[in-house]
Write a protein that holds these residues in place. Structure first.
Motif, short mmCIF file in Angstrom:
data_model
loop_
_atom_site.label_atom_id
_atom_site.label_comp_id
_atom_site.label_asym_id
_atom_site.label_seq_id
_atom_site.Cartn_x
_atom_site.Cartn_y
_atom_site.Cartn_z
N PHE A 143 -21.49 93.23 8.27
CA PHE A 143 -21.81 92.45 7.07
C PHE A 143 -20.61 92.40 6.13
CE2 PHE A 143 -23.38 92.32 2.68
CZ PHE A 143 -24.03 91.10 2.69
N ASP A 144 -19.93 93.53 5.94
CA ASP A 144 -18.75 93.56 5.08
C ASP A 144 -17.65 92.64 5.62
OD1 ASP A 144 -19.92 95.31 3.31
OD2 ASP A 144 -19.03 97.10 4.23
N ARG A 145 -17.46 92.64 6.95
CA ARG A 145 -16.45 91.75 7.54
C ARG A 145 -16.82 90.29 7.32
NH1 ARG A 145 -16.58 95.31 11.97
NH2 ARG A 145 -17.92 93.84 13.05
N GLU A 146 -18.08 89.95 7.51
CA GLU A 146 -18.53 88.56 7.31
C GLU A 146 -18.37 88.13 5.86
OE1 GLU A 146 -22.52 88.35 8.75
OE2 GLU A 146 -21.94 88.87 10.80
N MET A 147 -18.68 89.03 4.93
CA MET A 147 -18.54 88.68 3.52
C MET A 147 -17.07 88.50 3.14
SD MET A 147 -21.52 88.18 2.50
CE MET A 147 -21.16 87.88 0.80
N ALA A 148 -16.17 89.32 3.71
CA ALA A 148 -14.75 89.16 3.44
C ALA A 148 -14.26 87.82 3.98
CB ALA A 148 -13.96 90.31 4.06
N ALA A 149 -14.72 87.44 5.16
CA ALA A 149 -14.35 86.14 5.73
C ALA A 149 -14.89 85.00 4.88
CB ALA A 149 -14.87 86.02 7.16
N LEU A 150 -16.10 85.15 4.38
CA LEU A 150 -16.68 84.12 3.52
C LEU A 150 -15.91 84.00 2.21
CD1 LEU A 150 -18.97 82.09 3.00
CD2 LEU A 150 -20.30 83.98 2.04
N ASP A 151 -15.47 85.12 1.66
CA ASP A 151 -14.66 85.09 0.44
C ASP A 151 -13.37 84.32 0.66
OD1 ASP A 151 -16.47 86.43 -1.13
OD2 ASP A 151 -15.54 88.41 -0.85
N LEU A 152 -12.74 84.50 1.84
CA LEU A 152 -11.51 83.77 2.15
C LEU A 152 -11.77 82.26 2.22
CD1 LEU A 152 -9.89 86.11 4.81
CD2 LEU A 152 -9.13 85.72 2.45
N VAL A 153 -12.88 81.88 2.85
CA VAL A 153 -13.22 80.46 2.95
C VAL A 153 -13.48 79.87 1.57
CG1 VAL A 153 -14.95 78.84 3.82
CG2 VAL A 153 -14.07 80.63 5.31
N LEU A 154 -14.23 80.59 0.76
CA LEU A 154 -14.55 80.10 -0.59
C LEU A 154 -13.29 80.04 -1.46
CD1 LEU A 154 -17.93 81.94 -1.29
CD2 LEU A 154 -17.58 79.52 -0.76
N LYS A 156 -10.37 79.22 -0.48
CA LYS A 156 -9.66 77.98 -0.14
C LYS A 156 -10.18 76.79 -0.92
CE LYS A 156 -8.49 79.40 4.55
NZ LYS A 156 -8.73 79.18 5.98
N PHE A 157 -11.49 76.83 -1.25
CA PHE A 157 -12.10 75.75 -2.00
C PHE A 157 -12.05 75.99 -3.51
CE2 PHE A 157 -14.31 75.35 2.14
CZ PHE A 157 -13.92 74.06 2.45
N GLY A 158 -11.44 77.08 -3.91
CA GLY A 158 -11.30 77.37 -5.34
C GLY A 158 -12.51 78.01 -5.98
N VAL A 159 -13.41 78.53 -5.17
CA VAL A 159 -14.60 79.20 -5.69
C VAL A 159 -14.28 80.66 -5.92
CG1 VAL A 159 -17.00 79.81 -5.25
CG2 VAL A 159 -16.12 77.60 -4.51
N ILE A 160 -14.57 81.14 -7.14
CA ILE A 160 -14.31 82.53 -7.47
C ILE A 160 -15.55 83.34 -7.11
CG2 ILE A 160 -13.80 84.15 -9.33
CD1 ILE A 160 -12.46 81.85 -10.81
N SER A 161 -15.33 84.50 -6.49
CA SER A 161 -16.48 85.35 -6.14
C SER A 161 -17.07 85.94 -7.41
CB SER A 161 -16.06 86.45 -5.17
OG SER A 161 -15.27 87.39 -5.84
N PRO A 162 -18.38 86.20 -7.43
CA PRO A 162 -19.02 86.74 -8.64
C PRO A 162 -18.41 88.05 -9.11
CG PRO A 162 -20.68 86.07 -7.05
CD PRO A 162 -19.34 85.95 -6.38
#
Length: 168
Positions: A143-154, A156-162
């Protein structure tokens, strides 16, 4: 506040001791809740056919006193099925039957039933709650790996993580 102002220190001291006592009781209750949660998870994992025990366990976290009628309504099942589910949970030690009646049974979490005097505390050394579910560690790592990958994708689109948003 009934005492004269010159005795204000005694009042403050008494109130602080009472507050510390209530905090200790709350910590004990929180530990009992955590132990119950771990025991419930272990019992459901070990069950051959858990059925709706997981849903019941989640419901009991928010409604510590339950009856078959209430479970039947909330989990959308028959009254007979709800009664059997509650009896099974009581047999596993997840709930304690506190009503002592056959027709209108009521069930509570064991620690609460003991605190209110409905059942007696078991004699002997208490069962140790499982401290770590070994099967959970690989899942959390994935789950931590998937969330880190999702953070990288977001990113790229300029979305800041909460977690990185500025506090206003």
């Amino acid at each position: 506040m009934r005492l004269a102002p010159r005795e204000g220190e005694a009042i403050i001291l008494r109130n602080l001791r009472g507050l510390a006592d209530r905090a200790d009781e709350a910590l004990d209750r929180l530990q009992a809740l955590e132990d119950h949660r771990l025991r419930t998870a272990e019992a459901i994992r070990a069950a051959h056919r858990p059925g709706r025990l997981l849903e019941l366990a989640a419901l009991v976290q928010f409604a510590p006193v339950v009856s078959p009628r209430q479970i039947a309504q909330r989990l959308n099942m028959t009254l007979s099925g709800a009664g059997k589910l509650l009896a099974r949970a009581a047999d596993l030690g997840l709930l304690a039957e506190v009503s002592g009646r056959m027709a209108w049974r009521a069930y509570m979490a064991p620690d609460i039933a003991i605190a209110f005097g409905y059942v007696t505390r078991p004699v002997g050394r208490p069962r140790a709650a499982p401290r770590q579910l070994t099967e959970l560690e690989p899942t959390l790592t994935a789950f931590d790996r998937e969330m880190a990958a999702l953070d990288l994708v977001l990113e790229k689109f300029g979305v800041i993580s909460p977690a990185e948003e500025p506090i206003s």
